[in-house]
Design a protein around this motif. Structure first.
Motif, short mmCIF file in Angstrom:
data_model
loop_
_atom_site.label_atom_id
_atom_site.label_comp_id
_atom_site.label_asym_id
_atom_site.label_seq_id
_atom_site.Cartn_x
_atom_site.Cartn_y
_atom_site.Cartn_z
N LEU A 15 1.06 -1.43 0.04
CA LEU A 15 -0.07 0.00 0.07
C LEU A 15 0.78 1.18 0.07
N PHE A 16 1.91 1.17 0.75
CA PHE A 16 2.78 2.44 0.81
C PHE A 16 3.59 2.38 -0.45
N LEU A 17 4.07 1.53 -1.08
CA LEU A 17 4.52 1.55 -2.40
C LEU A 17 3.43 2.11 -3.55
N ALA A 18 2.26 1.55 -3.33
CA ALA A 18 1.14 2.03 -4.53
C ALA A 18 1.25 3.49 -4.51
N TRP A 19 1.02 4.18 -3.02
CA TRP A 19 0.76 5.62 -2.93
C TRP A 19 2.07 6.34 -3.18
N LEU A 20 3.20 5.78 -3.21
CA LEU A 20 4.33 6.33 -3.45
C LEU A 20 4.41 6.65 -5.10
N PHE A 21 4.00 5.46 -5.75
CA PHE A 21 4.13 5.50 -7.21
C PHE A 21 2.89 6.43 -7.65
N ALA A 22 1.73 6.54 -6.93
CA ALA A 22 0.67 7.53 -7.27
C ALA A 22 1.19 8.79 -7.36
N VAL A 23 2.02 9.04 -6.33
CA VAL A 23 2.50 10.42 -5.98
C VAL A 23 3.56 10.75 -7.01
N ALA A 24 4.51 9.96 -7.28
CA ALA A 24 5.39 10.04 -8.49
C ALA A 24 4.91 10.37 -9.70
N SER A 25 3.79 9.69 -10.03
CA SER A 25 3.13 9.97 -11.29
C SER A 25 2.57 11.40 -11.48
N TRP A 26 1.94 11.78 -10.37
CA TRP A 26 1.32 13.05 -10.45
C TRP A 26 2.65 14.09 -10.47
N ILE A 27 3.59 13.96 -9.96
CA ILE A 27 4.86 14.69 -10.02
C ILE A 27 5.29 14.69 -11.60
N ASN A 28 5.14 13.47 -11.99
CA ASN A 28 5.52 13.24 -13.52
C ASN A 28 4.68 14.03 -14.53
N THR A 29 3.39 13.96 -14.15
CA THR A 29 2.52 14.56 -14.90
C THR A 29 2.44 15.98 -14.79
N ALA A 30 2.77 16.44 -13.61
CA ALA A 30 2.96 18.11 -13.61
C ALA A 30 4.48 18.31 -14.66
N LEU A 31 5.50 17.68 -14.37
CA LEU A 31 6.68 17.99 -15.26
C LEU A 31 6.44 18.04 -16.62
N VAL A 32 5.65 16.99 -16.99
CA VAL A 32 5.16 16.73 -18.52
C VAL A 32 4.57 17.95 -18.97
N MET A 33 3.38 18.29 -18.10
CA MET A 33 2.49 19.49 -18.67
C MET A 33 3.14 20.69 -18.80
N VAL A 34 4.52 21.00 -17.91
CA VAL A 34 5.16 22.20 -17.94
C VAL A 34 6.18 22.20 -19.09
N TYR A 35 6.88 21.12 -19.27
CA TYR A 35 7.93 20.94 -20.49
C TYR A 35 7.61 20.35 -21.64
N SER A 36 6.44 19.70 -21.71
CA SER A 36 6.48 18.89 -22.90
C SER A 36 5.66 19.83 -23.98
N PRO A 37 6.24 19.67 -25.37
CA PRO A 37 5.72 20.39 -26.56
C PRO A 37 4.23 19.76 -27.26
N PHE A 38 4.30 18.41 -26.61
CA PHE A 38 3.20 17.60 -27.33
C PHE A 38 2.21 17.18 -26.41
N SER A 39 0.81 17.88 -27.06
CA SER A 39 -0.20 17.43 -26.15
C SER A 39 -0.73 16.18 -25.80
N ILE A 40 -0.17 15.14 -26.69
CA ILE A 40 -0.55 13.62 -26.46
C ILE A 40 0.20 13.23 -25.33
N LEU A 41 1.49 13.63 -25.14
CA LEU A 41 2.09 13.05 -23.79
C LEU A 41 1.64 13.65 -22.57
#
Length: 80
Positions: A15-41
């Protein structure tokens, strides 16, 4: 008895690893939203983060059925 304690500890670690992975995926999403030139990403990262979060919520509910403390936290957060 020993097996039940081991399963409970394993479920808590999972459970701890699942929530840690969820938080990491949201951080990744934020970074992709800021720096990605492609909307599909951006769309793909957002869908992935939502899916991982739903999986973590489901796992929390399942572990909460067996672990009283996690079950009470789940009830307070999502069913109040």
């Amino acid at each position: 008895m020993i097996t039940e304690a081991f399963n409970k500890q394993t479920n808590e670690k999972t459970l701890f690893l699942a929530w840690l992975f969820a938080v990491a995926s949201w951080i990744n999403t934020a970074l992709v939203m800021v720096y990605s030139p492609f909307s599909i990403l951006e769309i793909g990262a957002l869908i992935f983060a939502v899916t991982v979060t739903q999986g973590a919520l489901y796992l929390t509910k399942q572990v909460g059925k067996k672990n009283q403390m996690i079950g009470s936290i789940y009830k307070c957060l999502f069913e109040c």
